[in-house]
Design an enzyme around this catalytic site. Sequence first.
Site, short mmCIF file in Angstrom:
data_model
loop_
_atom_site.label_atom_id
_atom_site.label_comp_id
_atom_site.label_asym_id
_atom_site.label_seq_id
_atom_site.Cartn_x
_atom_site.Cartn_y
_atom_site.Cartn_z
N ARG A 1 0.90 -0.98 -0.35
CA ARG A 1 0.34 -0.20 -0.50
C ARG A 1 0.53 0.83 -0.04
O ARG A 1 1.82 1.26 0.90
CB ARG A 1 -1.18 0.11 1.30
CG ARG A 1 -1.96 1.19 1.73
CD ARG A 1 -3.09 0.85 2.58
NE ARG A 1 -2.90 -0.60 2.35
CZ ARG A 1 -5.31 -0.37 2.78
NH1 ARG A 1 -5.83 0.55 2.64
NH2 ARG A 1 -5.67 -2.06 2.22
N ILE A 2 0.61 2.22 -0.56
CA ILE A 2 1.75 3.42 -0.78
C ILE A 2 1.06 4.17 0.41
O ILE A 2 -0.22 4.54 0.84
CB ILE A 2 1.58 4.42 -2.08
CG1 ILE A 2 1.35 3.42 -2.61
CG2 ILE A 2 1.60 5.27 -1.61
CD1 ILE A 2 1.73 3.79 -4.09
N HIS B 1 12.62 -2.83 -1.74
CA HIS B 1 12.27 -3.10 -3.29
C HIS B 1 13.38 -3.86 -4.26
O HIS B 1 14.47 -3.28 -3.88
CB HIS B 1 12.71 -1.64 -3.51
CG HIS B 1 11.86 -2.15 -5.09
ND1 HIS B 1 10.32 -2.27 -5.36
CD2 HIS B 1 12.35 -1.57 -6.24
CE1 HIS B 1 10.07 -1.27 -7.10
NE2 HIS B 1 11.49 -1.12 -7.26
N ASP C 1 9.88 4.89 -4.34
CA ASP C 1 10.51 4.36 -4.40
C ASP C 1 11.74 5.17 -4.97
O ASP C 1 12.51 4.91 -5.67
CB ASP C 1 10.18 3.04 -5.84
CG ASP C 1 9.37 1.89 -5.04
OD1 ASP C 1 9.53 2.10 -4.07
OD2 ASP C 1 8.86 1.22 -6.20
C1 GAR Z 1 9.79 -8.93 -1.84
O1 GAR Z 1 10.82 -9.45 -3.05
C2 GAR Z 1 9.57 -7.24 -1.40
O2 GAR Z 1 11.64 -6.63 -2.37
C3 GAR Z 1 9.00 -6.95 -2.33
O3 GAR Z 1 7.52 -7.58 -1.95
C4 GAR Z 1 8.59 -9.33 -1.62
C5 GAR Z 1 7.91 -9.51 -0.28
O4 GAR Z 1 8.14 -10.48 0.10
N1 GAR Z 1 8.41 -5.61 -2.21
C6 GAR Z 1 7.49 -4.72 -3.12
O5 GAR Z 1 7.61 -5.05 -4.47
C7 GAR Z 1 6.55 -3.37 -2.66
N2 GAR Z 1 6.79 -2.23 -3.65
P1 GAR Z 1 8.09 -10.86 1.24
O6 GAR Z 1 6.54 -10.57 1.89
O7 GAR Z 1 8.72 -12.83 1.40
O8 GAR Z 1 8.83 -10.16 2.63
#
Ligand code: GAR
Length: 192
Positions: free
Chosen positions: A84-85, A102, A138
């Site tokens: 969420r933003i 990210h 980001d």
């Molecule tokens: C991770 O790869 C994180 O970098 C990405 O979601 C995934 C969460 O994995 N975040 C984004 O894309 C944010 N824009 P997790 O729930 O297993 O930590």
Amino acid sequence: MTALPRIAIFISGTGSNMEALIRAMRRGCWAVPALVVSDTARAPGLRRAQDLCVPTRVITQNPDIERVLSETAIDVICLAGFMRILAPSFVRPRAGRILNIHPSLLPKYPGLNTHARALDAGDSETGCTVHLVTEAVDKGFILGQRRVPIRNGDTSEILSERVLKEEHKLYPDVLRRFARGYGCATGPLSAA
Ligand code: GAR
């Protein structure tokens, strides 16, 4: 004795980065995993947090986040797969105290579908970034990155797994350095 910084981790999904952060804090005793917040009750990470004995809250409204933060005395927020933003009115007073991970080498590929975009572009490497959260999504100051090779035949899923392994090393490393320099001099986030 200086109090350890108290960390809230915000998630939306699996919570593998959350778990890496909690385990690292517990192992090294350099910060307290004080709270896990999810924007959905369906996030599998909630169960993982409960198994690790960290209090959890499901919060869908910004005013509720403010209230929970004021009850829990949080110093730093780590977004870990939080999709969420956050409202500028939430981020602005807490500038420099919210971190995000990210799955790309920012400034390349902000936003979603980072692995597919790196593959489509024919890139030979990608990676992950931990950065400070600002109102521009980001775009905040980069605190650390890890690089990951892209190999022939890689799919988004394969790449995602390879990058995630590096995320699990990068995020605890960056947070440990951040917490060390941080102290608790600026007081809890709720007072922002
Ligand atoms: C991770 O790869 C994180 O970098 C990405 O979601 C995934 C969460 O994995 N975040 C984004 O894309 C944010 N824009 P997790 O729930 O297993 O930590």
